[in-house]
Design a protein around this motif. Structure first.
Motif, mmCIF file in Angstrom:
data_model
loop_
_atom_site.group_PDB
_atom_site.id
_atom_site.type_symbol
_atom_site.label_atom_id
_atom_site.label_comp_id
_atom_site.label_asym_id
_atom_site.label_seq_id
_atom_site.Cartn_x
_atom_site.Cartn_y
_atom_site.Cartn_z
ATOM 1 N N LEU A 72 -5.456 4.105 10.941
ATOM 2 C CA LEU A 72 -4.336 3.182 11.166
ATOM 3 C C LEU A 72 -4.171 2.225 9.990
ATOM 4 O O LEU A 72 -3.040 1.910 9.577
ATOM 5 C CB LEU A 72 -4.555 2.412 12.467
ATOM 6 C CG LEU A 72 -3.441 1.451 12.886
ATOM 7 C CD1 LEU A 72 -2.121 2.205 13.093
ATOM 8 C CD2 LEU A 72 -3.828 0.701 14.164
ATOM 9 N N LEU A 73 -5.260 1.742 9.445
ATOM 10 C CA LEU A 73 -5.173 0.826 8.306
ATOM 11 C C LEU A 73 -4.570 1.519 7.076
ATOM 12 O O LEU A 73 -3.744 0.929 6.351
ATOM 13 C CB LEU A 73 -6.564 0.280 7.979
ATOM 14 C CG LEU A 73 -6.649 -0.727 6.827
ATOM 15 C CD1 LEU A 73 -5.819 -1.976 7.143
ATOM 16 C CD2 LEU A 73 -8.095 -1.119 6.570
ATOM 17 N N TYR A 74 -4.932 2.769 6.890
ATOM 18 C CA TYR A 74 -4.360 3.518 5.759
ATOM 19 C C TYR A 74 -2.852 3.713 5.937
ATOM 20 O O TYR A 74 -2.073 3.571 4.980
ATOM 21 C CB TYR A 74 -5.057 4.870 5.632
ATOM 22 C CG TYR A 74 -4.436 5.781 4.611
ATOM 23 C CD1 TYR A 74 -4.681 5.614 3.249
ATOM 24 C CD2 TYR A 74 -3.573 6.806 5.015
ATOM 25 C CE1 TYR A 74 -4.099 6.448 2.309
ATOM 26 C CE2 TYR A 74 -2.982 7.640 4.077
ATOM 27 C CZ TYR A 74 -3.243 7.457 2.724
ATOM 28 O OH TYR A 74 -2.660 8.277 1.802
ATOM 29 N N ASP A 75 -2.441 4.022 7.171
ATOM 30 C CA ASP A 75 -1.009 4.231 7.412
ATOM 31 C C ASP A 75 -0.231 2.940 7.229
ATOM 32 O O ASP A 75 0.873 2.943 6.650
ATOM 33 C CB ASP A 75 -0.819 4.780 8.813
ATOM 34 C CG ASP A 75 0.605 5.263 9.044
ATOM 35 O OD1 ASP A 75 1.207 5.806 8.094
ATOM 36 O OD2 ASP A 75 1.117 5.090 10.173
ATOM 37 N N VAL A 76 -0.766 1.820 7.701
ATOM 38 C CA VAL A 76 -0.078 0.533 7.537
ATOM 39 C C VAL A 76 0.030 0.168 6.057
ATOM 40 O O VAL A 76 1.082 -0.314 5.578
ATOM 41 C CB VAL A 76 -0.804 -0.563 8.336
ATOM 42 C CG1 VAL A 76 -0.250 -1.946 8.000
ATOM 43 C CG2 VAL A 76 -0.701 -0.297 9.826
ATOM 44 N N ALA A 77 -1.043 0.406 5.311
ATOM 45 C CA ALA A 77 -1.004 0.110 3.871
ATOM 46 C C ALA A 77 -0.009 1.010 3.146
ATOM 47 O O ALA A 77 0.701 0.562 2.222
ATOM 48 C CB ALA A 77 -2.408 0.279 3.285
ATOM 49 N N ALA A 78 0.117 2.275 3.583
ATOM 50 C CA ALA A 78 1.087 3.184 2.955
ATOM 51 C C ALA A 78 2.508 2.739 3.232
ATOM 52 O O ALA A 78 3.384 2.799 2.347
ATOM 53 C CB ALA A 78 0.855 4.607 3.464
ATOM 54 N N VAL A 79 2.796 2.287 4.466
ATOM 55 C CA VAL A 79 4.144 1.804 4.795
ATOM 56 C C VAL A 79 4.454 0.553 3.984
ATOM 57 O O VAL A 79 5.590 0.382 3.483
ATOM 58 C CB VAL A 79 4.259 1.547 6.303
ATOM 59 C CG1 VAL A 79 5.571 0.849 6.644
ATOM 60 C CG2 VAL A 79 4.138 2.850 7.075
ATOM 61 N N ARG A 80 3.464 -0.341 3.843
ATOM 62 C CA ARG A 80 3.697 -1.553 3.049
ATOM 63 C C ARG A 80 3.953 -1.205 1.579
ATOM 64 O O ARG A 80 4.656 -1.944 0.879
ATOM 65 C CB ARG A 80 2.477 -2.473 3.160
ATOM 66 C CG ARG A 80 2.267 -3.055 4.536
ATOM 67 C CD ARG A 80 3.353 -4.028 4.907
ATOM 68 N NE ARG A 80 3.101 -4.644 6.207
ATOM 69 C CZ ARG A 80 3.916 -5.546 6.764
ATOM 70 N NH1 ARG A 80 5.026 -5.916 6.121
ATOM 71 N NH2 ARG A 80 3.630 -6.055 7.946
ATOM 72 N N ALA A 81 3.424 -0.126 1.117
ATOM 73 C CA ALA A 81 3.629 0.285 -0.278
ATOM 74 C C ALA A 81 4.936 1.028 -0.490
ATOM 75 O O ALA A 81 5.224 1.459 -1.614
ATOM 76 C CB ALA A 81 2.457 1.157 -0.735
ATOM 77 N N GLY A 82 5.749 1.203 0.556
ATOM 78 C CA GLY A 82 7.039 1.849 0.423
ATOM 79 C C GLY A 82 7.043 3.317 0.786
ATOM 80 O O GLY A 82 8.083 3.979 0.665
ATOM 81 N N ARG A 83 5.939 3.868 1.254
ATOM 82 C CA ARG A 83 5.886 5.263 1.639
ATOM 83 C C ARG A 83 6.161 5.386 3.132
ATOM 84 O O ARG A 83 5.944 4.437 3.902
ATOM 85 C CB ARG A 83 4.510 5.853 1.298
ATOM 86 C CG ARG A 83 4.197 5.773 -0.186
ATOM 87 C CD ARG A 83 2.843 6.388 -0.483
ATOM 88 N NE ARG A 83 2.806 7.791 -0.073
ATOM 89 C CZ ARG A 83 1.748 8.569 -0.193
ATOM 90 N NH1 ARG A 83 0.616 8.056 -0.716
ATOM 91 N NH2 ARG A 83 1.799 9.818 0.178
ATOM 92 N N ALA A 105 5.788 6.400 7.094
ATOM 93 C CA ALA A 105 4.623 6.449 7.981
ATOM 94 C C ALA A 105 4.248 7.893 8.281
ATOM 95 O O ALA A 105 5.034 8.829 8.083
ATOM 96 C CB ALA A 105 4.929 5.702 9.273
ATOM 97 N N MET A 106 3.047 8.111 8.762
ATOM 98 C CA MET A 106 2.584 9.448 9.108
ATOM 99 C C MET A 106 3.367 10.016 10.285
ATOM 100 O O MET A 106 3.955 9.275 11.079
ATOM 101 C CB MET A 106 1.094 9.414 9.440
ATOM 102 C CG MET A 106 0.193 9.113 8.252
ATOM 103 S SD MET A 106 -1.541 9.227 8.701
ATOM 104 C CE MET A 106 -2.311 8.877 7.123
ATOM 105 N N TYR A 107 3.344 11.328 10.359
ATOM 106 C CA TYR A 107 4.131 11.998 11.388
ATOM 107 C C TYR A 107 3.661 11.613 12.793
ATOM 108 O O TYR A 107 4.489 11.376 13.683
ATOM 109 C CB TYR A 107 4.059 13.514 11.198
ATOM 110 C CG TYR A 107 4.688 14.283 12.324
ATOM 111 C CD1 TYR A 107 6.080 14.415 12.408
ATOM 112 C CD2 TYR A 107 3.903 14.875 13.325
ATOM 113 C CE1 TYR A 107 6.653 15.102 13.445
ATOM 114 C CE2 TYR A 107 4.479 15.564 14.370
ATOM 115 C CZ TYR A 107 5.857 15.682 14.425
ATOM 116 O OH TYR A 107 6.442 16.370 15.474
ATOM 117 N N TRP A 108 2.353 11.557 13.004
ATOM 118 C CA TRP A 108 1.846 11.263 14.345
ATOM 119 C C TRP A 108 2.243 9.867 14.795
ATOM 120 O O TRP A 108 2.527 9.628 15.975
ATOM 121 C CB TRP A 108 0.329 11.417 14.375
ATOM 122 C CG TRP A 108 -0.437 10.412 13.519
ATOM 123 C CD1 TRP A 108 -0.813 10.562 12.225
ATOM 124 C CD2 TRP A 108 -0.858 9.109 13.927
ATOM 125 N NE1 TRP A 108 -1.451 9.434 11.768
ATOM 126 C CE2 TRP A 108 -1.501 8.529 12.815
ATOM 127 C CE3 TRP A 108 -0.746 8.366 15.115
ATOM 128 C CZ2 TRP A 108 -2.041 7.242 12.840
ATOM 129 C CZ3 TRP A 108 -1.288 7.095 15.151
ATOM 130 C CH2 TRP A 108 -1.934 6.530 14.020
#
Length: 278
Positions: free
Chosen positions: A125-136, A138-141
């Motif tokens: 979850l932390l990786y997904d939140v950091a990816a969204v904050r970086a402009g990418r 979110a994960m499919y799930w």
């Protein structure tokens, strides 16, 4: 003439170390008399040792032989059995009453599994939140889960099932946290404040089975030990069943008392004839 005078003693006794002329050496002056092996090897006692020996002989003649205690290697009286003796076990009366404390399990496997699951979910979850904050994106799930939660009602079947599973897992973790565990270890009576002892249930069952097999008439026995009850099933191939049951109950009571358990379990005894073959 001078040679003959030198061989005679100052008192006219003959050669030195001998009695009157024509007699052998006296008893005191015989070689080796009153000497130990060490003194003989060293050439005789010193003047101080001879004086100590004469004083001891005079004191012994005046007061009788001294008591030096038991000889080395003699059988000394054994000390009485103490409360911590490993040779004899005398359980203290009244220590088996009340509810004894049980041993607590470390629960390493459940704790490790929960820690791994929580660590993995939190890291993902932390990786997904950091990816969204970086402009990418979110994960499919995560997008699919958010869509399903927005469309499904709270009384949906799969949502209720997931909630029930989560609640069951939470209750299981609470039970593990609040109960001691180690049900296979029976606490024993505490005879010292700093010592706690326990007996494995399988070992207790084996001891009671050996006790049961010593009873005359018992052909086979099966013992099952639990925390509060001991179940014994025995087959008697001769003697009356009532006599075998009475002797077996007495042997089991003695065996349970010798186990030294903090709480003596109740005994359920069943004696029967072995089934006939053919």
């Amino acid at each position: 003439m001078s040679d003959r005078l030198s061989e005679r003693g100052p008192t006219g006794q003959g050669p030195t170390g001998q009695g009157p002329r024509g007699q052998g050496p006296t008893e005191r002056e015989q070689p080796g008399h009153g000497q130990t092996e060490r003194e003989r090897a060293e050439g005789g006692p010193t003047a101080a040792e001879e004086a100590v020996r004469e004083d001891g002989a005079r004191e012994e003649a005046a007061n009788g032989p001294a008591d030096h205690g038991p000889a080395p290697g003699a059988d000394a009286p054994l000390p009485p059995y103490g409360p911590g003796s490993a040779t004899r076990h005398d359980p203290a009366p009244g220590t088996g009453r009340g509810r004894p404390p049980r041993f607590w399990s470390a629960r390493r496997i459940p704790a490790a599994l929960v820690a791994l699951v929580v660590l993995g979910a939190a890291g993902l979850l932390l990786y997904d939140v950091a990816a969204v904050r970086a402009g990418r994106p979110a994960m499919y799930w995560r997008r699919e889960l958010a869509t399903q939660l927005a469309q499904q009602r709270l009384d949906g079947a799969w949502l209720l099932t997931a909630a029930a599973v989560a609640m069951a897992l939470g209750l299981w973790l609470l039970v593990l946290a609040l109960t001691p565990g180690l049900r296979g270890l029976l606490p024993m009576r505490r005879e010292a404040a700093h010592v706690r002892a326990g007996l494995d249930r399988d070992a207790a069952a084996l001891i009671l089975r050996d006790r049961a097999m010593e009873v005359s008439g018992v052909r086979s026995a099966r013992v099952r030990v639990r925390r509060r009850r001991v179940t014994v099933r025995a087959d008697a191939h001769f003697r009356e069943l009532g006599a075998v049951r009475a002797d077996l109950a007495e042997a089991l009571d003695i065996g349970l008392d010798e186990l030294g358990l903090a709480r003596t379990p109740a005994v359920r005894l069943r004696v029967r004839r072995p089934p006939k073959k053919g």
